[in-house]
Design a protein around this motif. Sequence first.
Motif, PDB file in Angstrom:
ATOM      1  N   ASN A   1      16.872 -26.582  45.172  1.00 52.44           N
ATOM      2  CA  ASN A   1      16.744 -27.915  45.784  1.00 52.44           C
ATOM      3  C   ASN A   1      17.686 -28.933  45.161  1.00 52.44           C
ATOM      4  N   ASP A   2      17.906 -28.814  43.842  1.00 54.31           N
ATOM      5  CA  ASP A   2      18.788 -29.753  43.140  1.00 54.31           C
ATOM      6  C   ASP A   2      20.223 -29.239  43.039  1.00 54.31           C
ATOM      7  N   HIS A   3      20.449 -28.000  43.444  1.00 50.77           N
ATOM      8  CA  HIS A   3      21.776 -27.374  43.413  1.00 50.77           C
ATOM      9  C   HIS A   3      22.356 -27.306  42.011  1.00 50.77           C
ATOM     10  N   ILE A   4      21.498 -26.959  41.052  1.00 54.42           N
ATOM     11  CA  ILE A   4      21.957 -26.807  39.666  1.00 54.42           C
ATOM     12  C   ILE A   4      21.387 -25.529  39.065  1.00 54.42           C
ATOM     13  N   VAL A   5      22.091 -25.039  38.058  1.00 53.16           N
ATOM     14  CA  VAL A   5      21.580 -23.968  37.212  1.00 53.16           C
ATOM     15  C   VAL A   5      21.329 -24.617  35.856  1.00 53.16           C
ATOM     16  N   GLN A   6      20.133 -24.452  35.337  1.00 54.59           N
ATOM     17  CA  GLN A   6      19.741 -25.099  34.083  1.00 54.59           C
ATOM     18  C   GLN A   6      19.494 -24.054  33.004  1.00 54.59           C
ATOM     19  N   ILE A   7      20.096 -24.290  31.837  1.00 56.43           N
ATOM     20  CA  ILE A   7      19.897 -23.435  30.674  1.00 56.43           C
ATOM     21  C   ILE A   7      19.203 -24.269  29.606  1.00 56.43           C
ATOM     22  N   ASN A   8      18.075 -23.780  29.119  1.00 58.41           N
ATOM     23  CA  ASN A   8      17.324 -24.467  28.068  1.00 58.41           C
ATOM     24  C   ASN A   8      17.290 -23.596  26.825  1.00 58.41           C
ATOM     25  N   SER A   9      17.322 -24.250  25.675  1.00 56.36           N
ATOM     26  CA  SER A   9      17.349 -23.524  24.412  1.00 56.36           C
ATOM     27  C   SER A   9      16.887 -24.445  23.292  1.00 56.36           C
ATOM     28  N   LYS A  10      16.491 -23.827  22.191  1.00 57.06           N
ATOM     29  CA  LYS A  10      16.304 -24.562  20.935  1.00 57.06           C
ATOM     30  C   LYS A  10      17.552 -24.334  20.107  1.00 57.06           C
ATOM     31  N   LEU A  11      17.952 -25.339  19.336  1.00 59.68           N
ATOM     32  CA  LEU A  11      19.088 -25.214  18.424  1.00 59.68           C
ATOM     33  C   LEU A  11      18.605 -25.433  17.005  1.00 59.68           C
ATOM     34  N   ASP A  12      18.889 -24.475  16.139  1.00 58.45           N
ATOM     35  CA  ASP A  12      18.552 -24.576  14.720  1.00 58.45           C
ATOM     36  C   ASP A  12      19.822 -24.856  13.931  1.00 58.45           C
ATOM     37  N   TYR A  13      19.718 -25.765  12.957  1.00 54.47           N
ATOM     38  CA  TYR A  13      20.864 -26.127  12.124  1.00 54.47           C
ATOM     39  C   TYR A  13      20.640 -25.836  10.650  1.00 54.47           C
ATOM     40  N   LEU A  14      19.403 -25.767  10.206  1.00 56.92           N
ATOM     41  CA  LEU A  14      19.129 -25.596   8.784  1.00 56.92           C
ATOM     42  C   LEU A  14      19.590 -24.226   8.293  1.00 56.92           C
ATOM     43  N   GLY A  15      20.338 -24.216   7.211  1.00 52.69           N
ATOM     44  CA  GLY A  15      20.780 -22.979   6.605  1.00 52.69           C
ATOM     45  C   GLY A  15      21.917 -22.282   7.323  1.00 52.69           C
ATOM     46  N   ASN A  16      22.552 -22.943   8.281  1.00 54.56           N
ATOM     47  CA  ASN A  16      23.658 -22.322   9.010  1.00 54.56           C
ATOM     48  C   ASN A  16      24.943 -22.376   8.209  1.00 54.56           C
ATOM     49  N   ASP A  17      25.694 -21.307   8.295  1.00 54.27           N
ATOM     50  CA  ASP A  17      27.058 -21.318   7.792  1.00 54.27           C
ATOM     51  C   ASP A  17      27.942 -21.899   8.884  1.00 54.27           C
ATOM     52  N   HIS A  18      29.156 -22.288   8.499  1.00 52.39           N
ATOM     53  CA  HIS A  18      30.097 -22.792   9.500  1.00 52.39           C
ATOM     54  C   HIS A  18      30.487 -21.652  10.438  1.00 52.39           C
ATOM     55  N   THR A  19      30.464 -21.920  11.724  1.00 53.45           N
ATOM     56  CA  THR A  19      30.796 -20.922  12.724  1.00 53.45           C
ATOM     57  C   THR A  19      32.297 -20.676  12.760  1.00 53.45           C
ATOM     58  N   LYS A  20      32.693 -19.399  12.824  1.00 52.16           N
ATOM     59  CA  LYS A  20      34.109 -19.065  12.949  1.00 52.16           C
ATOM     60  C   LYS A  20      34.621 -19.546  14.296  1.00 52.16           C
ATOM     61  N   GLU A  21      35.872 -19.996  14.314  1.00 46.79           N
ATOM     62  CA  GLU A  21      36.487 -20.448  15.550  1.00 46.79           C
ATOM     63  C   GLU A  21      36.772 -19.248  16.441  1.00 46.79           C
ATOM     64  N   ARG A  22      36.472 -19.395  17.740  1.00 41.01           N
ATOM     65  CA  ARG A  22      36.751 -18.351  18.725  1.00 41.01           C
ATOM     66  C   ARG A  22      37.422 -18.989  19.923  1.00 41.01           C
ATOM     67  N   ASP A  23      38.145 -18.199  20.675  1.00 40.02           N
ATOM     68  CA  ASP A  23      38.746 -18.685  21.911  1.00 40.02           C
ATOM     69  C   ASP A  23      37.705 -18.639  23.022  1.00 40.02           C
ATOM     70  N   ILE A  24      37.748 -19.644  23.890  1.00 35.26           N
ATOM     71  CA  ILE A  24      36.873 -19.700  25.051  1.00 35.26           C
ATOM     72  C   ILE A  24      37.576 -18.935  26.182  1.00 35.26           C
ATOM     73  N   PRO A  25      36.868 -18.053  26.889  1.00 30.66           N
ATOM     74  CA  PRO A  25      37.501 -17.321  27.995  1.00 30.66           C
ATOM     75  C   PRO A  25      38.071 -18.278  29.032  1.00 30.66           C
ATOM     76  N   ASP A  26      39.240 -17.942  29.577  1.00 30.11           N
ATOM     77  CA  ASP A  26      39.907 -18.798  30.560  1.00 30.11           C
ATOM     78  C   ASP A  26      39.040 -19.118  31.767  1.00 30.11           C
ATOM     79  N   TYR A  27      38.221 -18.162  32.213  1.00 27.07           N
ATOM     80  CA  TYR A  27      37.424 -18.387  33.420  1.00 27.07           C
ATOM     81  C   TYR A  27      36.345 -19.465  33.203  1.00 27.07           C
ATOM     82  N   LEU A  28      36.029 -19.827  31.963  1.00 26.27           N
ATOM     83  CA  LEU A  28      35.065 -20.887  31.716  1.00 26.27           C
ATOM     84  C   LEU A  28      35.745 -22.239  31.475  1.00 26.27           C
ATOM     85  N   ASN A  29      37.044 -22.255  31.345  1.00 24.21           N
ATOM     86  CA  ASN A  29      37.780 -23.485  31.064  1.00 24.21           C
ATOM     87  C   ASN A  29      38.213 -24.234  32.307  1.00 24.21           C
ATOM     88  N   HIS A  30      37.868 -23.769  33.486  1.00 21.19           N
ATOM     89  CA  HIS A  30      38.329 -24.442  34.716  1.00 21.19           C
ATOM     90  C   HIS A  30      37.214 -25.160  35.391  1.00 21.19           C
TER      91      HIS A  30
END
Length: 95
Positions: A66-95
């Motif tokens: 009805n709203d013409h959307i796809v919704q993704i829900n999640s919890k995000l945890d930050y405590l005790g995380n190491d820095h995430t390694k940099e990765r390339d984003i796939p081209d098909y998601l960059n457009h």
Amino acid sequence: MIDSIFERRIKEPTCYKLSLEIPEKEYYNVYDEVTQDAAKEILNNFLQYHQDDGRPTDIDIKHSKNDHIVQINSKLDYLGNDHTKERDIPDYLNH
């Protein structure tokens, strides 16, 4: 598609609740169906794109026809995380 995502966060005592809303047209240009694997891929790439070190848990995906959307829900945890390694984003998601 990454640039078309609307993001909403709610701070909770131990984590953040994250909601991503994607126009269904943008979603279906890349994916054929609404799946958990697609939700994880989009969420992880979205966080990487924004250099966000949050660790997603409790990932859920819904299609609101009805709203013409796809919704993704999640919890995000930050405590005790190491820095995430940099990765390339796939081209098909960059457009």
